[in-house]
Design a protein around this motif. Structure first.
Motif, PDB file in Angstrom:
ATOM      1  N   SER A 101      46.043  46.302  41.857  1.00  0.00           N
ATOM      2  CA  SER A 101      45.544  44.987  41.473  1.00  0.00           C
ATOM      3  C   SER A 101      45.568  44.851  39.954  1.00  0.00           C
ATOM      4  CB  SER A 101      44.113  44.790  41.982  1.00  0.00           C
ATOM      5  OG  SER A 101      43.550  43.587  41.502  1.00  0.00           O
ATOM      6  N   PRO A 102      45.905  43.678  39.435  1.00  0.00           N
ATOM      7  CA  PRO A 102      45.885  43.500  37.974  1.00  0.00           C
ATOM      8  C   PRO A 102      44.531  43.792  37.348  1.00  0.00           C
ATOM      9  CG  PRO A 102      47.045  41.684  39.032  1.00  0.00           C
ATOM     10  CD  PRO A 102      46.423  42.486  40.133  1.00  0.00           C
ATOM     11  N   SER A 103      43.466  43.597  38.111  1.00  0.00           N
ATOM     12  CA  SER A 103      42.128  43.843  37.560  1.00  0.00           C
ATOM     13  C   SER A 103      41.898  45.318  37.262  1.00  0.00           C
ATOM     14  CB  SER A 103      41.056  43.330  38.523  1.00  0.00           C
ATOM     15  OG  SER A 103      41.140  43.986  39.779  1.00  0.00           O
ATOM     16  N   HIS A 104      42.630  46.220  37.934  1.00  0.00           N
ATOM     17  CA  HIS A 104      42.471  47.652  37.677  1.00  0.00           C
ATOM     18  C   HIS A 104      43.008  48.054  36.305  1.00  0.00           C
ATOM     19  CE1 HIS A 104      42.614  48.322  42.320  1.00  0.00           C
ATOM     20  NE2 HIS A 104      41.494  47.753  41.918  1.00  0.00           N
ATOM     21  N   PHE A 105      43.930  47.273  35.761  1.00  0.00           N
ATOM     22  CA  PHE A 105      44.571  47.610  34.490  1.00  0.00           C
ATOM     23  C   PHE A 105      44.141  46.683  33.351  1.00  0.00           C
ATOM     24  CE2 PHE A 105      47.227  48.859  37.986  1.00  0.00           C
ATOM     25  CZ  PHE A 105      47.723  50.103  37.640  1.00  0.00           C
ATOM     26  N   THR A 106      43.187  45.820  33.611  1.00  0.00           N
ATOM     27  CA  THR A 106      42.847  44.760  32.660  1.00  0.00           C
ATOM     28  C   THR A 106      41.410  44.892  32.200  1.00  0.00           C
ATOM     29  OG1 THR A 106      44.374  43.318  33.862  1.00  0.00           O
ATOM     30  CG2 THR A 106      42.911  42.283  32.259  1.00  0.00           C
ATOM     31  N   VAL A 107      41.212  44.660  30.923  1.00  0.00           N
ATOM     32  CA  VAL A 107      39.883  44.671  30.311  1.00  0.00           C
ATOM     33  C   VAL A 107      39.637  43.308  29.681  1.00  0.00           C
ATOM     34  CG1 VAL A 107      38.472  45.648  28.454  1.00  0.00           C
ATOM     35  CG2 VAL A 107      39.847  47.148  29.904  1.00  0.00           C
ATOM     36  N   LEU A 108      38.465  42.747  29.946  1.00  0.00           N
ATOM     37  CA  LEU A 108      38.069  41.491  29.319  1.00  0.00           C
ATOM     38  C   LEU A 108      37.360  41.794  28.003  1.00  0.00           C
ATOM     39  CD1 LEU A 108      37.658  38.411  29.320  1.00  0.00           C
ATOM     40  CD2 LEU A 108      35.573  38.782  30.664  1.00  0.00           C
ATOM     41  N   VAL A 109      37.855  41.231  26.924  1.00  0.00           N
ATOM     42  CA  VAL A 109      37.299  41.450  25.591  1.00  0.00           C
ATOM     43  C   VAL A 109      36.671  40.145  25.109  1.00  0.00           C
ATOM     44  CG1 VAL A 109      37.767  42.177  23.230  1.00  0.00           C
ATOM     45  CG2 VAL A 109      39.082  43.142  25.110  1.00  0.00           C
ATOM     46  N   THR A 141      33.626  44.859  25.563  1.00  0.00           N
ATOM     47  CA  THR A 141      34.623  45.037  26.622  1.00  0.00           C
ATOM     48  C   THR A 141      33.945  45.289  27.963  1.00  0.00           C
ATOM     49  OG1 THR A 141      34.742  47.398  26.091  1.00  0.00           O
ATOM     50  CG2 THR A 141      36.376  45.946  25.068  1.00  0.00           C
ATOM     51  N   GLN A 142      34.610  44.857  29.007  1.00  0.00           N
ATOM     52  CA  GLN A 142      34.217  45.140  30.378  1.00  0.00           C
ATOM     53  C   GLN A 142      35.450  45.023  31.254  1.00  0.00           C
ATOM     54  OE1 GLN A 142      31.715  41.331  30.750  1.00  0.00           O
ATOM     55  NE2 GLN A 142      32.607  41.497  32.797  1.00  0.00           N
ATOM     56  N   LEU A 143      35.411  45.670  32.409  1.00  0.00           N
ATOM     57  CA  LEU A 143      36.525  45.549  33.335  1.00  0.00           C
ATOM     58  C   LEU A 143      36.671  44.094  33.779  1.00  0.00           C
ATOM     59  CD1 LEU A 143      36.303  48.706  35.621  1.00  0.00           C
ATOM     60  CD2 LEU A 143      38.086  48.144  33.967  1.00  0.00           C
ATOM     61  N   ARG A 163      40.120  30.908  22.025  1.00  0.00           N
ATOM     62  CA  ARG A 163      38.707  31.265  22.046  1.00  0.00           C
ATOM     63  C   ARG A 163      38.575  32.760  21.757  1.00  0.00           C
ATOM     64  NH1 ARG A 163      36.219  27.541  20.681  1.00  0.00           N
ATOM     65  NH2 ARG A 163      34.296  28.426  21.567  1.00  0.00           N
ATOM     66  N   PRO A 164      37.401  33.221  21.300  1.00  0.00           N
ATOM     67  CA  PRO A 164      37.218  34.652  20.977  1.00  0.00           C
ATOM     68  C   PRO A 164      37.075  35.513  22.222  1.00  0.00           C
ATOM     69  CG  PRO A 164      35.189  33.458  20.581  1.00  0.00           C
ATOM     70  CD  PRO A 164      36.212  32.418  20.931  1.00  0.00           C
ATOM     71  N   ALA A 165      38.021  35.387  23.134  1.00  0.00           N
ATOM     72  CA  ALA A 165      38.039  36.182  24.362  1.00  0.00           C
ATOM     73  C   ALA A 165      39.488  36.369  24.785  1.00  0.00           C
ATOM     74  CB  ALA A 165      37.241  35.508  25.471  1.00  0.00           C
TER      75      ALA A 165
END
Length: 623
Positions: free
Chosen positions: A81-89, A224-226, A194-196
């Motif tokens: 899943s893309p969420s496994h390799f992605t971090v929200l900053v 950061t968070q998953l 936006r700052p994200a």
């Protein structure tokens, strides 16, 4: 079985009295209040309490263990899943010399050079988003009436003007050039950043490490968070500055508390209906009406629970609004936050406020002394057994029938088809399971079952029938009615576990107060260790299972990364990352190429005209 065949007879024969026929007896005869003080038969209540507590703890342990295994199996068994390799900053610092996108690339290229792949910026949702949604709705509307429309000079029935025809244009031949619209967006993209951002990494392990490590000496920057699943992202909240999130949480918490206190007014009014003497004294003109047996049962028995249920219908949308204002970045987090708020609200207003009924001042002053809490609850819970039984019938059994019928969705469908004359089904008609409303209801009935088990066991058969029917109904609804748009990975189970432990401890505290009132020091002495062992069991479960629901084990993630390398699926996963988190699905490739400043291979291929349409055709209106 224990409470019905052991505790209930002890309650019924607890006093030396002449009994009537069972159907003519008052419900108070079946409660622990009918047991005389100093009775030697109170050991049966203590024994039943031990059996219930031990059984509940054993079941909770095996259930927690089973759901933990299912969560790990979900992580390992699900496709990449893309969420496994992605971090929200979030909390990206602003720089006058660089855009947010340049800052993200520079930061992660410097500190994560081996694992950083690319990133996708978050843009301010504004006119573009609204126009695209309106265009998609217009496309569906015009698509349904297209076969019936043509050139006509008949006057319009609404404004009196001449009607205009429309025609369907093919993408490949007559579509508006996508490059022109993209060039029009480019100058303003930096202003709309936006700052994200969503940052993509090469491996799951690298993404987890980046999500859990403090990135800066200032904890408010580079947070950061998953990342949640793509369908789970709540895009409107990503534009909220991270520095506002803690203020929003405090504000929504205060708002929820104020709403909870304001709700005391209808609950107090409802409880006033259950007290016939006070009702007749306050309204003398009702004495004649209330003397009738039918009206007496209706006003004091059924009417209070119905009125309370009607008022409670306003709670879920209000709490969902509060949860959206908190700044949650995913729909599952928003629903989980709303679930917790509704659970606290329901337990407080349906249980505690109804148990400790009276004036608002007396309800607030009941807990003036902590030592008086068990005694106050011990006096009040058996007295409210009739109300709770009626509430189970009106709120529990009736809610299951409404769940099967889907009354609200049915009325909306009838209104849309027969009043608005819209025959096409809406694109977002799929229903998702309402965890935030159903889980608090189930846990409330569990709380009522535990607290009334030895106090007023006559409620247990009604709860048993409810849980049996609820199992059948919810199983059918989850399998055949509701659609799962995203996976939460069992994140709601800790709420169920903690609430069940709270119900057990509350039951034991109430029993301690009852044994004190009934002057049974032996039963009271045996209850104190039970409370201690229940809290100790909860702490063990928190240490043993809870971390798996908060963090992913590195051992599992590394094995999954190695498996991807052996199967050669790395490149396929990287290609999915670039198109997964698209804020504007119809022009997502253009925005993604604007945000991904590294590892670009084919920008022009992303400007496919088909990506600018909600379907395979564009609808053009001729004015």
């Amino acid at each position: 079985m224990i409470c019905i065949f052991l505790v209930l007879p002890v309650n019924y024969y607890g006093q030396d009295m002449q009994h009537k026929q069972i159907n003519a007896e008052s419900l108070e005869v079946f409660t622990i209040g009918n047991v005389k003080e100093g009775s030697k038969w109170l050991w049966t209540h203590c024994l039943a309490l031990y059996i219930i507590s031990c059984s509940a703890c054993v079941l909770l342990y095996f259930e927690y263990k089973s759901i933990t295994k299912m969560r790990l199996a979900h992580i390992t068994g699900s496709p990449p899943s893309p969420s496994h390799f992605t971090v929200l900053v979030r909390g990206i610092p602003w720089s006058p010399d660089h855009s947010y996108s340049d800052s993200v690339e520079k930061f992660f290229s410097t500190y994560y050079p081996a694992s950083y792949v690319s990133h996708q910026m978050v843009y301010q949702a504004g006119t573009i988003d609204k126009l695209m949604k309106d265009a998609e709705k217009m496309y569906r509307m015009l698509k349904t009436i297209e076969p019936q429309c043509g050139k006509s000079s008949m006057p319009c029935c609404l404004c009196g003007g001449t009607t205009h025809s429309f025609k369907v244009l093919n993408n490949e031949a007559e579509s508006v050039k996508s490059k022109t619209s993209v060039d029009g967006l480019q100058p303003t993209q930096r202003e709309k950043e936006r700052p994200a951002a969503f940052v993509f990494f090469r491996t799951r392990y690298a993404a987890v490490i980046a999500a859990q490590v403090l990135q800066s000496s200032n904890p408010m920057l580079w947070v950061t968070q998953l990342a949640p699943e793509p369908h789970d992202v709540y895009w409107s909240n990503l534009s909220i500055p991270y520095k506002q999130v803690w203020l929003r949480k405090i504000a929504t918490l205060l708002g929820a508390i104020v709403f909870m206190l304001v709700f005391l007014v209808p609950v107090t009014f409802v409880q006033g209906l259950t007290q016939l003497d006070q009702l007749s004294h306050t309204f003398p003109f009702l004495k004649g009406i209330l003397k009738q047996k039918y009206m007496n049962h209706l006003v004091t028995g059924y009417l209070p629970s119905v009125i309370l249920i009607l008022f409670l219908y306003a709670v879920p949308p209000t709490m969902m609004l509060f949860s959206a204002m908190e700044g949650n970045v995913s729909r599952s987090e928003r629903k989980r936050s709303a679930c917790i708020k509704i659970l606290y609200f329901t337990i407080w207003n349906v249980f505690f406020v109804n148990v400790l009924s009276g004036s608002v001042i007396s309800q607030l002053s009941v807990f003036s002394s902590v030592r008086d809490i068990p005694i106050q609850l011990a006096k009040a819970v058996p007295a409210q057994a009739t109300f709770f039984t009626t509430y189970v019938l009106s709120s529990g059994w009736a809610s299951l029938s409404c769940e099967v019928i889907q009354l609200f969705a049915l009325l909306c469908n009838v209104f849309r088809k027969f009043i608005l004359r819209i025959k096409e089904e809406p694109s977002n008609c799929a229903l998702t399971f309402p965890h935030h409303t159903e889980i608090p209801r189930l846990l409330l009935f569990g709380l009522l079952g535990f607290t009334c088990s030895i106090m007023a066991p006559l409620i247990l058969p009604f709860l048993l029938v409810y849980f049996f029917l609820a199992f059948l109904v919810y199983r059918n609804q989850i399998l055949h009615v509701y659609v799962s748009k995203y996976e939460s990975g069992g994140q709601f189970w800790p709420i169920v576990h903690n609430t069940t432990i709270f119900s057990l401890v509350l039951t034991q505290i109430i029993a301690l107060g009852v044994f004190g009132i009934k002057r049974s020091p032996i039963a009271s002495g045996f209850t104190i260790p039970l409370i201690f062992f229940t809290v100790l069991f909860n702490e063990y479960c928190r240490q043993r299972f809870s971390p798996v629901f908060k963090r992913s084990p590195a051992q599992v993630l590394i094995e999954m990364d190695r498996q991807d390398e052996r199967w050669g699926t790395i490149e396929e996963i990287y290609n999915q990352l670039r198109s997964a988190y698209c804020q504007y699905p119809s022009i997502s490739p253009d925005l993604s190429t604007a945000g991904n400043t590294s590892h670009h291979e084919d920008k022009e291929s992303s400007q496919d005209p088909e990506s600018l349409t909600p379907g395979n055709q564009l609808v053009k209106l001729n004015e």
